[in-house]
Design a protein around this motif. Structure first.
Motif, PDB file in Angstrom:
ATOM      1  N   ARG A  49       0.797  -1.147  -0.004  1.00  0.00           N
ATOM      2  CA  ARG A  49       0.117  -0.005   0.011  1.00  0.00           C
ATOM      3  C   ARG A  49       0.706   1.235  -0.107  1.00  0.00           C
ATOM      4  O   ARG A  49       0.515   2.066  -0.760  1.00  0.00           O
ATOM      5  N   GLU A  51       4.008   1.503  -1.146  1.00  0.00           N
ATOM      6  CA  GLU A  51       4.444   1.588  -2.546  1.00  0.00           C
ATOM      7  C   GLU A  51       3.578   2.154  -3.454  1.00  0.00           C
ATOM      8  O   GLU A  51       3.735   2.850  -4.510  1.00  0.00           O
ATOM      9  N   ALA A  52       2.196   1.795  -3.448  1.00  0.00           N
ATOM     10  CA  ALA A  52       1.345   2.172  -4.380  1.00  0.00           C
ATOM     11  C   ALA A  52       0.958   3.554  -4.024  1.00  0.00           C
ATOM     12  O   ALA A  52       0.932   4.351  -5.172  1.00  0.00           O
ATOM     13  N   GLN A  53       1.082   4.109  -2.835  1.00  0.00           N
ATOM     14  CA  GLN A  53       0.933   5.582  -2.716  1.00  0.00           C
ATOM     15  C   GLN A  53       1.967   6.270  -3.044  1.00  0.00           C
ATOM     16  O   GLN A  53       1.857   7.116  -3.622  1.00  0.00           O
ATOM     17  N   LEU A  56       1.665   6.371  -6.890  1.00  0.00           N
ATOM     18  CA  LEU A  56       0.689   7.263  -7.271  1.00  0.00           C
ATOM     19  C   LEU A  56       1.113   8.795  -7.007  1.00  0.00           C
ATOM     20  O   LEU A  56       0.935   9.749  -7.924  1.00  0.00           O
TER      21      LEU A  56
END
Length: 159
Positions: A49, A51-53, A56
């Protein structure tokens, strides 16, 4: 000995066997392993999560940079287009001015040629009239001399 007694004895033996074989420890370790696995999965999910943020945020930054670059490109293109329009306008005005000057020169040349043609014809008419008068009023020798003098004078004025 009734069946209840034997059921009780079987239960005690069963419980002793379970304790002897360490089934509660196995259950406990199995549950601990499962809890550790779930904890690891939760940690992995948090890491993913984060890493995804980060991705993004990076893509949002890149998008903003791309929008800014596109805006700058559009601005530069508009500026260049305005310059090209101004240059085209200036070249058109220069072309029109050159064409007008050439037309005026042609008109002036035609006018000069027309005036010269009128003068030549006037001279020819004057010479013819003078010749006619001389023929009528003078003798042959005088006529020839006057004609030659007149022609020479006209030629000197034209040159």
């Amino acid at each position: 000995m009734d069946a209840t007694f034997w059921a009780f004895v079987a239960l005690i033996i069963f419980l002793a066997l379970i304790v002897y074989l360490k089934v509660p420890g196995m259950l406990s370790s199995s549950l601990d392993e499962r809890a550790a696995k779930i904890r690891n999965e939760l940690d992995e999910a948090r890491r993913l999560r984060e890493e995804a943020q980060q991705l993004l945020a990076e893509y949002q930054r890149k998008r903003k940079d791309a929008e800014k670059e596109a805006s700058e490109l559009i601005s530069a293109a508009e500026h260049e287009a305005a310059g090209l329009v101004q240059e085209a306008r200036q070249k058109t005005e220069e072309y029109v001015a050159r064409r007008t000057a050439m037309a005026e020169q042609k008109i002036a040349l035609a006018e000069t040629e027309a005036v010269n043609e009128v003068r030549r014809r006037a001279v020819d008419i004057a010479v013819a009239a003078a010749e006619k008068l001389i023929v009528e009023k003078a003798d042959a020798k005088t006529q020839n001399q006057l004609f030659k003098d007149s022609v020479a004078e006209v030629k000197s004025r034209l040159n």
